[in-house]
Design a protein around this motif. Structure first.
Motif, PDB file in Angstrom:
ATOM      1  N   GLN A  69      14.589  -4.642   4.406  1.00 36.27           N
ATOM      2  CA  GLN A  69      14.894  -5.837   5.193  1.00 36.27           C
ATOM      3  C   GLN A  69      14.118  -7.026   4.632  1.00 36.27           C
ATOM      4  OE1 GLN A  69      17.048  -6.359   7.916  1.00 36.27           O
ATOM      5  NE2 GLN A  69      16.493  -8.496   7.508  1.00 36.27           N
ATOM      6  N   GLU A  70      14.827  -8.036   4.155  1.00 35.63           N
ATOM      7  CA  GLU A  70      14.172  -9.203   3.569  1.00 35.63           C
ATOM      8  C   GLU A  70      13.472 -10.020   4.647  1.00 35.63           C
ATOM      9  OE1 GLU A  70      15.148 -12.314   0.048  1.00 35.63           O
ATOM     10  OE2 GLU A  70      16.759 -11.992   1.501  1.00 35.63           O
ATOM     11  N   THR A  71      12.265 -10.485   4.325  1.00 30.68           N
ATOM     12  CA  THR A  71      11.510 -11.297   5.289  1.00 30.68           C
ATOM     13  C   THR A  71      11.209 -12.691   4.745  1.00 30.68           C
ATOM     14  OG1 THR A  71       9.398 -10.374   4.484  1.00 30.68           O
ATOM     15  CG2 THR A  71      10.449  -9.288   6.371  1.00 30.68           C
ATOM     16  N   ASP A  74      12.281 -18.699   3.575  1.00 32.91           N
ATOM     17  CA  ASP A  74      12.269 -19.966   2.853  1.00 32.91           C
ATOM     18  C   ASP A  74      13.391 -20.059   1.820  1.00 32.91           C
ATOM     19  OD1 ASP A  74      11.049 -17.879   1.410  1.00 32.91           O
ATOM     20  OD2 ASP A  74      10.008 -19.299   0.102  1.00 32.91           O
ATOM     21  N   LEU A  75      14.241 -19.033   1.735  1.00 36.74           N
ATOM     22  CA  LEU A  75      15.312 -19.028   0.744  1.00 36.74           C
ATOM     23  C   LEU A  75      16.630 -19.389   1.407  1.00 36.74           C
ATOM     24  CD1 LEU A  75      14.506 -15.699  -1.175  1.00 36.74           C
ATOM     25  CD2 LEU A  75      13.801 -18.022  -1.774  1.00 36.74           C
ATOM     26  N   PRO A  76      17.309 -20.425   0.951  1.00 39.50           N
ATOM     27  CA  PRO A  76      18.613 -20.770   1.526  1.00 39.50           C
ATOM     28  C   PRO A  76      19.679 -19.720   1.227  1.00 39.50           C
ATOM     29  CG  PRO A  76      18.138 -22.141  -0.388  1.00 39.50           C
ATOM     30  CD  PRO A  76      16.881 -21.401  -0.078  1.00 39.50           C
ATOM     31  N   TYR A  77      19.410 -18.848   0.284  1.00 38.77           N
ATOM     32  CA  TYR A  77      20.383 -17.812  -0.081  1.00 38.77           C
ATOM     33  C   TYR A  77      19.864 -16.422   0.280  1.00 38.77           C
ATOM     34  CZ  TYR A  77      17.251 -17.818  -4.147  1.00 38.77           C
ATOM     35  OH  TYR A  77      16.143 -17.786  -4.955  1.00 38.77           O
ATOM     36  N   HIS A  78      19.036 -16.307   1.316  1.00 45.73           N
ATOM     37  CA  HIS A  78      18.472 -15.012   1.674  1.00 45.73           C
ATOM     38  C   HIS A  78      19.576 -14.032   2.073  1.00 45.73           C
ATOM     39  CE1 HIS A  78      19.036 -15.590   6.026  1.00 45.73           C
ATOM     40  NE2 HIS A  78      18.686 -16.857   5.806  1.00 45.73           N
ATOM     41  N   SER A  79      19.243 -12.762   2.071  1.00 44.25           N
ATOM     42  CA  SER A  79      20.222 -11.707   2.332  1.00 44.25           C
ATOM     43  C   SER A  79      20.882 -11.878   3.696  1.00 44.25           C
ATOM     44  CB  SER A  79      19.546 -10.340   2.260  1.00 44.25           C
ATOM     45  OG  SER A  79      20.443  -9.320   2.656  1.00 44.25           O
ATOM     46  N   CYS A  88      14.363  -5.976  -6.297  1.00 41.58           N
ATOM     47  CA  CYS A  88      13.898  -5.558  -7.621  1.00 41.58           C
ATOM     48  C   CYS A  88      14.412  -6.480  -8.723  1.00 41.58           C
ATOM     49  CB  CYS A  88      14.316  -4.116  -7.899  1.00 41.58           C
ATOM     50  SG  CYS A  88      13.301  -3.292  -9.156  1.00 41.58           S
ATOM     51  N   GLY A  89      15.057  -7.584  -8.331  1.00 40.27           N
ATOM     52  CA  GLY A  89      15.480  -8.560  -9.325  1.00 40.27           C
ATOM     53  C   GLY A  89      16.797  -8.270 -10.014  1.00 40.27           C
ATOM     54  N   HIS A  90      17.556  -7.307  -9.507  1.00 41.47           N
ATOM     55  CA  HIS A  90      18.806  -6.978 -10.185  1.00 41.47           C
ATOM     56  C   HIS A  90      19.832  -8.107 -10.092  1.00 41.47           C
ATOM     57  CE1 HIS A  90      18.038  -2.325  -9.962  1.00 41.47           C
ATOM     58  NE2 HIS A  90      17.021  -3.004 -10.465  1.00 41.47           N
ATOM     59  N   HIS A 349      10.230  -4.222  -4.817  1.00 45.27           N
ATOM     60  CA  HIS A 349      10.412  -3.220  -3.758  1.00 45.27           C
ATOM     61  C   HIS A 349       9.577  -3.568  -2.528  1.00 45.27           C
ATOM     62  CE1 HIS A 349      12.387   0.176  -6.268  1.00 45.27           C
ATOM     63  NE2 HIS A 349      12.440  -0.954  -6.950  1.00 45.27           N
ATOM     64  N   THR A 350       9.416  -4.852  -2.273  1.00 44.99           N
ATOM     65  CA  THR A 350       8.743  -5.305  -1.056  1.00 44.99           C
ATOM     66  C   THR A 350       9.633  -6.337  -0.361  1.00 44.99           C
ATOM     67  OG1 THR A 350       7.571  -7.175  -2.080  1.00 44.99           O
ATOM     68  CG2 THR A 350       6.493  -5.009  -2.168  1.00 44.99           C
ATOM     69  N   PRO A 351       9.491  -6.517   0.960  1.00 49.58           N
ATOM     70  CA  PRO A 351      10.378  -7.425   1.692  1.00 49.58           C
ATOM     71  C   PRO A 351      10.145  -8.897   1.387  1.00 49.58           C
ATOM     72  CG  PRO A 351       8.737  -6.493   3.162  1.00 49.58           C
ATOM     73  CD  PRO A 351       8.611  -5.748   1.874  1.00 49.58           C
ATOM     74  N   THR A 352       9.036  -9.235   0.720  1.00 46.28           N
ATOM     75  CA  THR A 352       8.747 -10.636   0.395  1.00 46.28           C
ATOM     76  C   THR A 352       8.942 -10.950  -1.074  1.00 46.28           C
ATOM     77  OG1 THR A 352       6.398 -10.062   0.182  1.00 46.28           O
ATOM     78  CG2 THR A 352       7.135 -10.932   2.316  1.00 46.28           C
ATOM     79  N   PHE A 353       9.506 -10.003  -1.835  1.00 36.98           N
ATOM     80  CA  PHE A 353       9.744 -10.260  -3.256  1.00 36.98           C
ATOM     81  C   PHE A 353      10.667 -11.468  -3.438  1.00 36.98           C
ATOM     82  CE2 PHE A 353      12.839  -9.842  -6.694  1.00 36.98           C
ATOM     83  CZ  PHE A 353      11.999  -9.931  -7.794  1.00 36.98           C
ATOM     84  N   GLY A 354      10.394 -12.229  -4.487  1.00 41.70           N
ATOM     85  CA  GLY A 354      11.271 -13.344  -4.829  1.00 41.70           C
ATOM     86  C   GLY A 354      11.021 -13.774  -6.263  1.00 41.70           C
ATOM     87  N   ALA A 355      11.983 -14.484  -6.834  1.00 37.89           N
ATOM     88  CA  ALA A 355      11.861 -15.022  -8.188  1.00 37.89           C
ATOM     89  C   ALA A 355      12.688 -16.297  -8.259  1.00 37.89           C
ATOM     90  CB  ALA A 355      12.346 -14.009  -9.225  1.00 37.89           C
ATOM     91  N   SER A 356      12.182 -17.285  -8.971  1.00 39.32           N
ATOM     92  CA  SER A 356      12.820 -18.594  -9.004  1.00 39.32           C
ATOM     93  C   SER A 356      14.088 -18.597  -9.843  1.00 39.32           C
ATOM     94  CB  SER A 356      11.843 -19.621  -9.571  1.00 39.32           C
ATOM     95  OG  SER A 356      12.486 -20.859  -9.799  1.00 39.32           O
TER      96      SER A 356
END
Length: 377
Positions: A69-71, A74-79, A88-90, A349-356
């Protein structure tokens, strides 16, 4: 593509919308002959029209998500799918692969040979898409393969690679230890499966600490255990499952064999029985030294010497990746691109993972340049 995939993540072996989304994007740019594999996977070939060596190389981008579950708010495109996210960045990997395919399609008059771009499903869970790539012969006749992975402890804008094994194999085992039920007040009348399980848990770790070279990085994990029916009954059976990992292809089979022998030996010592089964998962990813050197020179020449890192730990330390099936078939390069910045510092593999999103174009350009060098040199 990255944001659309992130909004609608799909689990391994269920990437139906993702598959169609990628096919639609390819077709909009004139690549209409993409082929299906592993039910939810897709690959497309781009043939060069220039004179030169007719080499064939493959590039992979994995496409599946995870049951997390994504937490990130701050992402306009969150799940938008409860309980699922691209942790995992796929979504990044697949988008870089798409950009590479489109670039080569536009440049097809300027290179010779063939680039196969593989949008691979099921990297995270069995049945693995990488195994299908190998078993269905998708790399037959190819000279090399390229894969990549986001790396959360490498600063954004940096790239890394090193020769040799860079991930571990991941093999699964299941064990049932069988004793004999008896009243808890009369333990001598039974055979205690919980006592067997305790002995096995202690003894099996000595395979790593006393039998395996440190450089192998062997890891034995017991992930589940279940047994017992009541507080006053000698437990008749215990089941457990786990994983066996190593960076050594040579000792991979030996590790599994020794886990089996410890299980059977412990059971016999306690007058019980052991039922052991295993399944080989992904092999270690092994980087070709010459391909790594070529990648290092490319990064230094195009991005800067301070942007390349070779003394880095593998993804997730003891982690695995089914790109290992690719590297068992052809010489391979598996490189990392950094994602750590002030907003993105959580691990995969964490709910707060993100990449720009800012990582996409530079990494795609680097992949395109590398593939061009491989095909034309």
């Amino acid at each position: 593509m990255r944001q659309a995939m992130h909004r609608e993540p799909e689990l391994s072996n269920n990437e139906w919308k993702t598959q169609q989304r990628i096919r639609d994007a390819l077709e909009r740019f004139g690549l209409s002959d993409a082929k299906i594999f592993h039910k939810t996977g897709l690959y497309v070939d781009i043939e060069g029209a220039a004179e030169g060596p007719r080499r064939a190389i493959a590039l992979r981008g994995d496409i599946d998500a995870l049951p997390i579950q994504e937490t990130r708010d701050d992402l306009p495109y969150h799940s938008q799918v409860p309980g699922l996210m691209h942790a995992c960045g796929h979504d990044m990997h697949a988008s870089i692969a798409l950009g590479t395919a489109l670039a080569f399609h536009r440049m097809r008059e300027n290179f010779s040979g063939k680039l196969r771009v593989i949008f691979q499903p099921a990297e995270e869970a069995e049945p693995l898409g990488g195994r299908s790539v190998a078993e269905e012969g998708l790399l037959k006749g190819f000279e090399a393969a390229i894969g990549f992975h986001v790396k959360t402890d490498l600063p954004a804008g940096m790239y890394g690679a090193r020769a040799g094994a860079v991930t571990k194999s991941a093999d699964q085992f299941a064990l049932k230890l069988i004793g004999t039920m008896a009243h808890g007040a009369r333990p001598h009348a039974g055979v205690d499966a919980i006592a067997m399980a305790g002995a096995f848990i202690n003894e099996v770790q000595k395979i790593v600490s006393r039998e395996m070279p440190f450089a192998d990085g062997a890891i034995i994990t017991i992930g589940t255990i279940a047994g017992g029916e009541a507080t006053n009954i000698i437990c008749p059976s215990v089941t457990m499952t786990g994983t066996i990992r190593t960076s050594s292809p040579e000792r991979r089979t030996l590790l599994v064999q020794r886990v089996r022998e410890i299980a059977e030996g412990v059971a016999a010592m306690h007058r019980g029985k052991a039922e052991f089964s295993h399944r080989f998962g992904e092999p270690p990813v092994v980087n070709d030294a010459a391909m790594v050197d070529r990648f290092r020179r490319l990064v230094v020449d195009t991005v800067g010497e301070d942007r390349f890192a070779d003394k880095i730990s593998p993804v997730a330390g003891g982690g695995s990746d089914d790109f290992g099936f690719y590297s068992t078939c052809v010489p391979s390069l598996y490189f990392w691109f950094g994602s750590e910045d002030e907003r993105n510092h959580s691990g995969v593999h964490t709910p707060t993972f993100g990449a720009s999103d800012d990582l996409l174009v530079p990494t795609t350009e680097l992949a395109v340049r590398y593939c061009l060098e491989m095909l034309n040199s």
